[in-house]
Design a protein around this motif. Sequence first.
Motif, PDB file in Angstrom:
ATOM      1  N   SER A 329      -8.027   0.423   3.521  1.00 42.15           N
ATOM      2  CA  SER A 329      -6.729   1.648   4.185  1.00 42.15           C
ATOM      3  C   SER A 329      -5.600   1.288   2.831  1.00 42.15           C
ATOM      4  CB  SER A 329      -5.925   0.769   5.350  1.00 42.15           C
ATOM      5  OG  SER A 329      -5.740  -0.387   4.788  1.00 42.15           O
ATOM      6  N   GLN A 330      -6.706   0.483   2.550  1.00 43.64           N
ATOM      7  CA  GLN A 330      -5.525  -0.131   1.143  1.00 43.64           C
ATOM      8  C   GLN A 330      -5.755   0.516  -0.028  1.00 43.64           C
ATOM      9  OE1 GLN A 330      -3.111  -2.236   0.965  1.00 43.64           O
ATOM     10  NE2 GLN A 330      -2.532  -2.137  -1.711  1.00 43.64           N
ATOM     11  N   LEU A 331      -7.160   1.161   0.407  1.00 44.89           N
ATOM     12  CA  LEU A 331      -7.877   1.879  -1.150  1.00 44.89           C
ATOM     13  C   LEU A 331      -6.412   3.680  -0.817  1.00 44.89           C
ATOM     14  CD1 LEU A 331      -9.581   2.655  -3.202  1.00 44.89           C
ATOM     15  CD2 LEU A 331     -11.082   3.603  -1.801  1.00 44.89           C
ATOM     16  N   ASN A 332      -6.389   4.288   0.351  1.00 44.63           N
ATOM     17  CA  ASN A 332      -5.485   5.362   0.753  1.00 44.63           C
ATOM     18  C   ASN A 332      -4.367   4.765   0.018  1.00 44.63           C
ATOM     19  OD1 ASN A 332      -7.895   6.697   1.492  1.00 44.63           O
ATOM     20  ND2 ASN A 332      -8.099   6.552   3.701  1.00 44.63           N
ATOM     21  N   LYS A 333      -4.105   3.574   0.908  1.00 42.00           N
ATOM     22  CA  LYS A 333      -2.206   3.496   0.322  1.00 42.00           C
ATOM     23  C   LYS A 333      -1.768   3.850  -0.876  1.00 42.00           C
ATOM     24  CE  LYS A 333       0.992  -0.763   0.372  1.00 42.00           C
ATOM     25  NZ  LYS A 333       1.113  -2.287   0.572  1.00 42.00           N
ATOM     26  N   ILE A 334      -3.074   2.185  -1.776  1.00 40.59           N
ATOM     27  CA  ILE A 334      -2.769   3.519  -3.066  1.00 40.59           C
ATOM     28  C   ILE A 334      -3.136   4.374  -3.732  1.00 40.59           C
ATOM     29  CG2 ILE A 334      -3.670   2.528  -5.549  1.00 40.59           C
ATOM     30  CD1 ILE A 334      -5.185  -0.346  -3.656  1.00 40.59           C
ATOM     31  N   HIS A 335      -3.282   5.340  -3.154  1.00 36.01           N
ATOM     32  CA  HIS A 335      -3.770   6.836  -3.174  1.00 36.01           C
ATOM     33  C   HIS A 335      -2.722   7.138  -3.325  1.00 36.01           C
ATOM     34  CE1 HIS A 335      -5.038  10.280  -5.528  1.00 36.01           C
ATOM     35  NE2 HIS A 335      -5.658  10.728  -4.609  1.00 36.01           N
ATOM     36  N   GLU A 336      -1.988   7.188  -2.166  1.00 36.38           N
ATOM     37  CA  GLU A 336      -0.634   7.788  -1.759  1.00 36.38           C
ATOM     38  C   GLU A 336       0.622   7.403  -2.556  1.00 36.38           C
ATOM     39  OE1 GLU A 336       0.367   9.623   0.894  1.00 36.38           O
ATOM     40  OE2 GLU A 336      -1.439   9.486   1.086  1.00 36.38           O
ATOM     41  N   TYR A 337       0.166   6.315  -2.942  1.00 35.72           N
ATOM     42  CA  TYR A 337       1.876   6.035  -4.182  1.00 35.72           C
ATOM     43  C   TYR A 337       1.369   6.897  -6.064  1.00 35.72           C
ATOM     44  CZ  TYR A 337       4.463   2.430  -2.200  1.00 35.72           C
ATOM     45  OH  TYR A 337       5.104   1.904  -1.211  1.00 35.72           O
ATOM     46  N   THR A 338       0.373   7.214  -5.843  1.00 31.88           N
ATOM     47  CA  THR A 338       0.262   8.185  -7.083  1.00 31.88           C
ATOM     48  C   THR A 338       0.233   9.561  -6.982  1.00 31.88           C
ATOM     49  OG1 THR A 338      -2.402   7.421  -7.499  1.00 31.88           O
ATOM     50  CG2 THR A 338      -2.113   9.398  -8.307  1.00 31.88           C
ATOM     51  N   LYS A 339       0.246   9.924  -5.179  1.00 33.63           N
ATOM     52  CA  LYS A 339       0.972  11.164  -4.789  1.00 33.63           C
ATOM     53  C   LYS A 339       2.381  11.223  -4.910  1.00 33.63           C
ATOM     54  CE  LYS A 339      -2.769  12.170  -1.562  1.00 33.63           C
ATOM     55  NZ  LYS A 339      -3.044  11.715  -0.266  1.00 33.63           N
ATOM     56  N   ILE A 340       3.055  10.117  -4.347  1.00 32.52           N
ATOM     57  CA  ILE A 340       4.264   9.710  -4.466  1.00 32.52           C
ATOM     58  C   ILE A 340       4.610   9.592  -6.527  1.00 32.52           C
ATOM     59  CG2 ILE A 340       6.066   7.907  -4.761  1.00 32.52           C
ATOM     60  CD1 ILE A 340       4.589   7.052  -1.496  1.00 32.52           C
ATOM     61  N   GLY A 341       4.397   8.862  -6.949  1.00 34.30           N
ATOM     62  CA  GLY A 341       4.995   8.657  -7.914  1.00 34.30           C
ATOM     63  C   GLY A 341       4.821   9.914  -9.035  1.00 34.30           C
ATOM     64  N   ILE A 342       3.475  10.896  -8.663  1.00 36.38           N
ATOM     65  CA  ILE A 342       3.985  12.841  -9.538  1.00 36.38           C
ATOM     66  C   ILE A 342       4.527  13.185  -8.621  1.00 36.38           C
ATOM     67  CG2 ILE A 342       2.002  14.597  -9.490  1.00 36.38           C
ATOM     68  CD1 ILE A 342      -0.203  13.054  -9.439  1.00 36.38           C
ATOM     69  N   GLU A 343       5.107  13.471  -7.399  1.00 25.38           N
ATOM     70  CA  GLU A 343       5.226  14.237  -6.136  1.00 25.38           C
ATOM     71  C   GLU A 343       6.722  14.152  -6.539  1.00 25.38           C
ATOM     72  OE1 GLU A 343       3.549  14.633  -2.759  1.00 25.38           O
ATOM     73  OE2 GLU A 343       1.581  15.501  -4.203  1.00 25.38           O
TER      74      GLU A 343
END
Length: 494
Positions: A329-343
């Motif tokens: 769940s932490q892995l997915n949260k970190i990846h969500e932040y990458t998407k937030i950063g880009i989008e």
Amino acid sequence: MAERIQNYINGEWVDSESGKTFQSLNPANGQVLADVAKSTVKDVRRAVDTAKAAQDAWRLTPAPRRGEIMFKAGEILLARKEELARQMTQEMGKVLNETRGDMQEGIDMTYYIAGEGRRLMGETTPSELPNKFMMSVREPLGVVAAITPWNFPLAIPTWKIMPSLIAGNTVVFKPASDTPILAARLVEACIEAGVPAGVLNVVFGPGGEIGGELCTHEDIALVSFTGSTEVGKKITGTASPQLKRVSMEMGGKNAIIVLNDADLELAVEGIVWSAFGTSGQRCTAASRIIVEQGVLEELTERLVARTKSLKLGDGLQSGTDVGPVINRSQLNKIHEYTKIGIEEDKATLLCGGEIATEGALADGCFYKPTLFGGVTPEMRLGQEEIFGPTTAIMPAKDYDDAIRIANSTHYGLSTSIFTPDVNKSFRAMRDIQSGLVYVNAGTIGAEVHLPFGGMKETGNGHREAGTAALDIFTEWKTLYIDYSGTLQKAQMDD
Ligand code: NAP
């Protein structure tokens, strides 16, 4: 085979009264390491009752004697340092050198606190009246609830348990559900050192289900918590109406400032260690790199190259620079932040930004060390704690702009500045709003004999470690002894 981990209550290892368990997994490969007692509110009540019953005898045990027990616990932890460091890497992922460091920090704290058994200093001061003596002494609070996170599974519990015990408190310890094994190892060391039955108890289980009881039970005097600001605020809201003491060590959004005159080689090493050590899962991890314009291009180039060179892998394998993150769940949260950063933030992804799936990495929770460029303070990447191997480069016009950006979050734990300019260093030490400030070093690496903690939403004004920690775990009592044989009245004109 998976180990069985039970609660420790009233001097016995016992299952939860529900008989239920949960699993502890190795984040590097998903292997089940332990079946752990899944406690209920009833288990918590039993542990608190036990701790309450044991407190009187412990309080009356001379503090130097308590210190000898702590010292022995330190010796036991030192003898097991390597074995426990390996178990810690398996249980929470960080590389072996770092789990050795976690062990050492716990050992340092235990030895340091053992010495307090012969100090626990109060004050004496002259009275305004003749033939009168006065002093202040430290007293225990009673039963302490120690609630801890998974990122320092041994060190952080020692920061709470050892000062609690030396002061004569008894403890109910609720470790993070991701790291029960190291919590059990710490309790075992304390038992072997001679901590009596009932004085230290441990209950495992989901904080969301059993934490409420720990924070509201009438016999808990102090809730000592380290974890996220979100949970810390919840606990404060639950425990404070009953006027319990609450000590909160919470999240961070730490910054490294690099000025135009900085030694860039040193700065790059400091940034990489602070941003990607423990896979960015330190409360003091650097997740903002504030760079003065003159060195922005060169520092960015060097950082990208260095970040790309980091090797992901199982922390027990030599050559691994960055281990897994704690769970899916932490892995997915970190990846969500990458998407937030880009989008959402429209920041520039410079490297990383992916869940690693190459070879054996696919079995674990690995995230590629990630660098963003062009981040500004109003972006979510510039404000929110990600708690993973992601860091954001933020351009600054000059020194004043860099300090303004550094102070622009709700958090205030650790900040560092790289510059050889002594004037700017001293201005920064004065102007930065955080509990820890480093000059020409990264944001991580606190030592146990100075206060540790944060400003703003990182904390609630208390400090752990150093002698400052004793102000959390003790109550002041002031004593006046009149040996004049007459009734002397303070503050009266005659
Ligand atoms: P967390 O989710 O806040 O959990 C911390 C502890 O609180 C765990 O034992 C958790 O139990 C328990 N908990 C959860 N909900 C609770 C509730 N409602 N009542 C009582 N207890 C509850 O934090 P984490 O993910 O373990 O750790 C990461 C966070 O800790 C980050 O934000 C990091 O910055 C912070 N941290 C701060 C410091 C510092 O000194 N400032 C040091 C290290 C880490 P479960 O595990 O069962 O959920």
